[in-house]
Design a protein around this motif. Structure first.
Motif, PDB file in Angstrom:
ATOM      1  N   GLU A  81      -6.934 -18.825 -16.334  1.00 23.65           N
ATOM      2  CA  GLU A  81      -6.058 -18.663 -15.400  1.00 23.65           C
ATOM      3  C   GLU A  81      -5.235 -17.218 -15.289  1.00 23.65           C
ATOM      4  OE1 GLU A  81      -5.841 -19.702 -18.266  1.00 23.65           O
ATOM      5  OE2 GLU A  81      -3.840 -19.573 -19.018  1.00 23.65           O
ATOM      6  N   LYS A  82      -5.428 -16.527 -16.530  1.00 21.54           N
ATOM      7  CA  LYS A  82      -5.213 -15.245 -16.727  1.00 21.54           C
ATOM      8  C   LYS A  82      -6.303 -14.088 -16.260  1.00 21.54           C
ATOM      9  CE  LYS A  82      -4.366 -12.190 -20.935  1.00 21.54           C
ATOM     10  NZ  LYS A  82      -4.602 -10.885 -20.096  1.00 21.54           N
ATOM     11  N   GLN A  83      -5.868 -12.953 -16.015  1.00 18.89           N
ATOM     12  CA  GLN A  83      -6.841 -11.973 -15.616  1.00 18.89           C
ATOM     13  C   GLN A  83      -7.079 -11.010 -16.936  1.00 18.89           C
ATOM     14  OE1 GLN A  83      -5.971  -9.541 -12.076  1.00 18.89           O
ATOM     15  NE2 GLN A  83      -6.412 -11.434 -10.805  1.00 18.89           N
ATOM     16  N   TYR A  84      -8.260 -10.476 -17.008  1.00 20.28           N
ATOM     17  CA  TYR A  84      -8.729  -9.804 -18.174  1.00 20.28           C
ATOM     18  C   TYR A  84      -9.175  -8.343 -17.703  1.00 20.28           C
ATOM     19  CZ  TYR A  84      -8.801 -14.007 -20.606  1.00 20.28           C
ATOM     20  OH  TYR A  84      -8.393 -15.330 -21.235  1.00 20.28           O
ATOM     21  N   SER A  85      -8.795  -7.309 -18.592  1.00 20.00           N
ATOM     22  CA  SER A  85      -9.205  -6.269 -18.189  1.00 20.00           C
ATOM     23  C   SER A  85     -10.281  -5.802 -18.995  1.00 20.00           C
ATOM     24  CB  SER A  85      -8.182  -5.067 -18.451  1.00 20.00           C
ATOM     25  OG  SER A  85      -7.053  -5.304 -17.578  1.00 20.00           O
ATOM     26  N   LEU A  86     -11.491  -5.189 -18.510  1.00 22.70           N
ATOM     27  CA  LEU A  86     -12.606  -4.937 -19.340  1.00 22.70           C
ATOM     28  C   LEU A  86     -13.241  -3.644 -19.314  1.00 22.70           C
ATOM     29  CD1 LEU A  86     -15.302  -7.847 -19.165  1.00 22.70           C
ATOM     30  CD2 LEU A  86     -16.215  -5.496 -19.065  1.00 22.70           C
ATOM     31  N   ILE A  87     -13.668  -3.029 -20.284  1.00 24.32           N
ATOM     32  CA  ILE A  87     -14.255  -1.758 -20.339  1.00 24.32           C
ATOM     33  C   ILE A  87     -15.555  -1.926 -20.801  1.00 24.32           C
ATOM     34  CG2 ILE A  87     -12.140  -0.585 -20.520  1.00 24.32           C
ATOM     35  CD1 ILE A  87     -12.780  -0.045 -23.462  1.00 24.32           C
ATOM     36  N   ILE A  88     -16.632  -0.912 -20.514  1.00 20.72           N
ATOM     37  CA  ILE A  88     -17.935  -1.239 -20.736  1.00 20.72           C
ATOM     38  C   ILE A  88     -18.371   0.180 -21.555  1.00 20.72           C
ATOM     39  CG2 ILE A  88     -20.231  -1.200 -20.159  1.00 20.72           C
ATOM     40  CD1 ILE A  88     -19.352  -2.749 -17.477  1.00 20.72           C
ATOM     41  N   ILE A  89     -18.770   0.001 -22.624  1.00 20.11           N
ATOM     42  CA  ILE A  89     -19.119   1.231 -23.557  1.00 20.11           C
ATOM     43  C   ILE A  89     -20.631   1.464 -23.464  1.00 20.11           C
ATOM     44  CG2 ILE A  89     -18.689   2.640 -25.622  1.00 20.11           C
ATOM     45  CD1 ILE A  89     -16.312   1.149 -24.492  1.00 20.11           C
ATOM     46  N   GLY A  90     -21.268   2.349 -22.996  1.00 24.58           N
ATOM     47  CA  GLY A  90     -22.715   2.200 -22.541  1.00 24.58           C
ATOM     48  C   GLY A  90     -22.909   2.032 -21.418  1.00 24.58           C
ATOM     49  N   ALA A  91     -23.339   3.053 -20.530  1.00 27.84           N
ATOM     50  CA  ALA A  91     -23.705   2.926 -19.151  1.00 27.84           C
ATOM     51  C   ALA A  91     -25.344   2.955 -18.805  1.00 27.84           C
ATOM     52  CB  ALA A  91     -22.842   4.017 -18.292  1.00 27.84           C
ATOM     53  N   GLY A  92     -26.002   2.466 -19.555  1.00 30.29           N
ATOM     54  CA  GLY A  92     -27.388   2.312 -19.434  1.00 30.29           C
ATOM     55  C   GLY A  92     -27.565   1.319 -18.535  1.00 30.29           C
ATOM     56  N   ASN A  93     -28.757   0.761 -18.425  1.00 31.76           N
ATOM     57  CA  ASN A  93     -29.316  -0.363 -17.362  1.00 31.76           C
ATOM     58  C   ASN A  93     -28.271  -1.561 -17.695  1.00 31.76           C
ATOM     59  OD1 ASN A  93     -32.555   0.586 -17.914  1.00 31.76           O
ATOM     60  ND2 ASN A  93     -31.499   0.503 -15.720  1.00 31.76           N
ATOM     61  N   LEU A  94     -28.267  -2.071 -18.863  1.00 31.04           N
ATOM     62  CA  LEU A  94     -27.348  -3.110 -19.185  1.00 31.04           C
ATOM     63  C   LEU A  94     -26.006  -2.857 -18.685  1.00 31.04           C
ATOM     64  CD1 LEU A  94     -27.776  -5.990 -20.341  1.00 31.04           C
ATOM     65  CD2 LEU A  94     -27.482  -5.075 -22.614  1.00 31.04           C
ATOM     66  N   GLY A  95     -25.192  -1.828 -19.178  1.00 33.81           N
ATOM     67  CA  GLY A  95     -23.888  -1.742 -18.812  1.00 33.81           C
ATOM     68  C   GLY A  95     -23.887  -1.641 -17.452  1.00 33.81           C
ATOM     69  N   GLN A  96     -24.682  -0.801 -16.753  1.00 33.08           N
ATOM     70  CA  GLN A  96     -24.588  -0.807 -15.342  1.00 33.08           C
ATOM     71  C   GLN A  96     -24.838  -2.255 -14.648  1.00 33.08           C
ATOM     72  OE1 GLN A  96     -27.026   2.126 -13.247  1.00 33.08           O
ATOM     73  NE2 GLN A  96     -26.739   3.562 -14.919  1.00 33.08           N
ATOM     74  N   ALA A  97     -25.611  -2.889 -15.174  1.00 40.01           N
ATOM     75  CA  ALA A  97     -26.046  -4.524 -14.971  1.00 40.01           C
ATOM     76  C   ALA A  97     -24.556  -5.209 -14.774  1.00 40.01           C
ATOM     77  CB  ALA A  97     -26.936  -5.350 -15.689  1.00 40.01           C
ATOM     78  N   LEU A  98     -23.907  -5.176 -15.982  1.00 40.57           N
ATOM     79  CA  LEU A  98     -22.771  -5.656 -16.251  1.00 40.57           C
ATOM     80  C   LEU A  98     -21.407  -5.301 -15.027  1.00 40.57           C
ATOM     81  CD1 LEU A  98     -22.136  -5.766 -20.033  1.00 40.57           C
ATOM     82  CD2 LEU A  98     -23.068  -7.616 -18.729  1.00 40.57           C
ATOM     83  N   ALA A  99     -21.606  -3.837 -14.990  1.00 34.11           N
ATOM     84  CA  ALA A  99     -20.637  -3.408 -13.941  1.00 34.11           C
ATOM     85  C   ALA A  99     -20.825  -3.785 -12.618  1.00 34.11           C
ATOM     86  CB  ALA A  99     -20.855  -1.881 -14.154  1.00 34.11           C
ATOM     87  N   ASN A 100     -22.172  -4.199 -12.217  1.00 32.67           N
ATOM     88  CA  ASN A 100     -22.480  -4.571 -11.042  1.00 32.67           C
ATOM     89  C   ASN A 100     -22.239  -6.039 -10.750  1.00 32.67           C
ATOM     90  OD1 ASN A 100     -23.071  -2.285  -9.219  1.00 32.67           O
ATOM     91  ND2 ASN A 100     -24.914  -1.692 -10.990  1.00 32.67           N
ATOM     92  N   TYR A 101     -21.970  -6.757 -11.647  1.00 31.99           N
ATOM     93  CA  TYR A 101     -22.022  -8.272 -11.692  1.00 31.99           C
ATOM     94  C   TYR A 101     -20.610  -8.626 -10.983  1.00 31.99           C
ATOM     95  CZ  TYR A 101     -24.023 -12.901 -12.780  1.00 31.99           C
ATOM     96  OH  TYR A 101     -24.700 -13.898 -12.704  1.00 31.99           O
ATOM     97  N   ALA A 102     -20.434  -8.914  -9.676  1.00 30.63           N
ATOM     98  CA  ALA A 102     -19.242  -9.030  -8.905  1.00 30.63           C
ATOM     99  C   ALA A 102     -18.873 -10.389  -9.457  1.00 30.63           C
ATOM    100  CB  ALA A 102     -19.769  -9.094  -7.483  1.00 30.63           C
ATOM    101  N   ASP A 103     -19.770 -11.527 -10.002  1.00 31.80           N
ATOM    102  CA  ASP A 103     -19.228 -12.615 -10.179  1.00 31.80           C
ATOM    103  C   ASP A 103     -18.110 -12.771 -11.493  1.00 31.80           C
ATOM    104  OD1 ASP A 103     -20.412 -14.650  -8.830  1.00 31.80           O
ATOM    105  OD2 ASP A 103     -21.158 -15.804 -10.408  1.00 31.80           O
ATOM    106  N   PHE A 104     -18.280 -11.570 -12.178  1.00 32.04           N
ATOM    107  CA  PHE A 104     -17.269 -11.743 -13.401  1.00 32.04           C
ATOM    108  C   PHE A 104     -15.805 -11.352 -12.738  1.00 32.04           C
ATOM    109  CE2 PHE A 104     -20.601  -9.373 -16.011  1.00 32.04           C
ATOM    110  CZ  PHE A 104     -21.280 -10.775 -16.427  1.00 32.04           C
ATOM    111  N   GLU A 105     -15.702 -10.692 -11.787  1.00 32.76           N
ATOM    112  CA  GLU A 105     -14.279 -10.599 -10.912  1.00 32.76           C
ATOM    113  C   GLU A 105     -13.878 -11.813 -10.539  1.00 32.76           C
ATOM    114  OE1 GLU A 105     -14.286  -7.365  -8.242  1.00 32.76           O
ATOM    115  OE2 GLU A 105     -14.932  -6.023  -9.767  1.00 32.76           O
ATOM    116  N   ARG A 106     -14.694 -12.439  -9.879  1.00 32.49           N
ATOM    117  CA  ARG A 106     -14.345 -13.737  -9.269  1.00 32.49           C
ATOM    118  C   ARG A 106     -13.631 -14.769 -10.432  1.00 32.49           C
ATOM    119  NH1 ARG A 106     -17.233 -18.078  -7.130  1.00 32.49           N
ATOM    120  NH2 ARG A 106     -18.878 -17.552  -8.734  1.00 32.49           N
TER     121      ARG A 106
END
Lengths: 213, 213
Positions: A81-106
């Motif tokens: 019910e709360k919103q979370y702020s997230l940062i990603i350390i490491g912008a390789g493939n895996l970090g980019q995959a996480l950043a691109n995963y729109a489902d998390f925002e939902r």
């Protein structure tokens, strides 16, 4: 809600319940019996009743569960019910995959920053978020209210990065580095160990093979 | 080795043992007591002894474990004495991350093919392996001895892709799609549900917050 110790196995099943109920909601299903839910989820009906009773139960005998209500209540238990702020350390493939995963925002997880050490990545944008140099990480964490840091850095760097993040105030680490972090008790760590998962798969495959021999 | 049912919790810990022992090997540690191992792994010493006794035990009283031997025996239990051929379906960020993860090879998992539907990705190479069109998937699976398919495709496509792969002979699915697959009993599925993992993290964070309030 009663305050009691919830077992790890139950906690592991809660996201699955939430996911299934979300699927049902999308299909406009209003009500479901524990029997139907159990068939879908391949968990016994009594297991489902028992799991949900940990949180006071949500069903009425012979009447089933209200899908929307149960979805929302489990969401609350999961802290969604709360919103979370997230940062990603490491912008390789895996970090980019996480950043691109729109489902998390939902689900209420918002990527606020992405950091890397690689000058070829720094300055690039992923879904409108610029990859920053790790030099800026300390200031960023101290000046923004960040709940979770996803760690997609090499194994050798992970312990130091995690220790720094915790020192700067981060309380939740989503660790993808193939190592277990040794952090203070008030910090929550959730590990995604891909090679462990692959080893479990090879274990199960070799067990099947033994049975077949 | 005795044939008995090994609990899921033990199987979950085996890759961790293997990983820790591998770290010790790299540091040229020859021998370790269950006490030292337990301090490193944050599992009780008796838990370690109990876990390893499932496989006949490997230690000598008062003498500890031979690191290399234990590492190799746990590797055998995990099925790592064999090599596995792996294909990746879905060459997005996550699929590319898997293809780039050199550690898997060290453990005996070899990427033999990568497939995608996106014409902008098809023809590109990752670590010398060309991304092929999914049109070629059926022939490839039928003509190569593939053990494991990693599924990094969207949720909506995963069930059909998995069903096809199984029809063509695949026995191991490493599923990254956020849905549970419904496959025959002789197929092994290992799920990596990232959003479930994130929800577990938010659950733990909100529990900590409740305690702090």
């Amino acid at each position: 809600m009663e305050k009691k110790r919830i077992s790890k196995a139950v906690i592991n099943r809660l996201p699955r319940y939430y996911r299934y109920l979300g699927d049902l909601l999308e299909k406009d299903v209003v009500r479901i019996s524990s029997k139907e839910l159990s068939e879908k989820m391949k968990v016994t009906a009594s297991q489902i009743r028992q799991d949900l009773n940990n949180f006071g139960g949500f069903g009425q005998q012979g009447y089933g569960y209200n899908v929307e209500y149960l979805h929302s209540e489990i969401g609350k238990i999961l802290g969604l019910e709360k919103q979370y702020s997230l940062i990603i350390i490491g912008a390789g493939n895996l970090g980019q995959a996480l950043a691109n995963y729109a489902d998390f925002e939902r689900r209420g997880f918002f990527v606020k920053g992405i950091f890397d050490i690689n000058p070829r990545l720094v300055g690039m944008s992923i879904r409108g978020i610029e990859i920053k140099n790790v030099d800026e990480l300390e200031d960023f964490v101290k000046n923004n209210d960040i709940d979770i840091a996803a760690l997609t850095v090499p194994k050798a760097k992970a312990p130091q990065v995690a220790a720094d993040l915790v020192k700067w105030g981060i309380k939740g680490i989503w660790n993808f580095a193939p190592t277990d972090l040794n952090l203070p008790d008030d910090v929550v760590v959730e590990n995604v160990h891909l090679s462990d998962s692959l080893m479990k798969l090879s274990y199960k495959l070799s067990e099947k093979r033994k049975l077949a021999d």
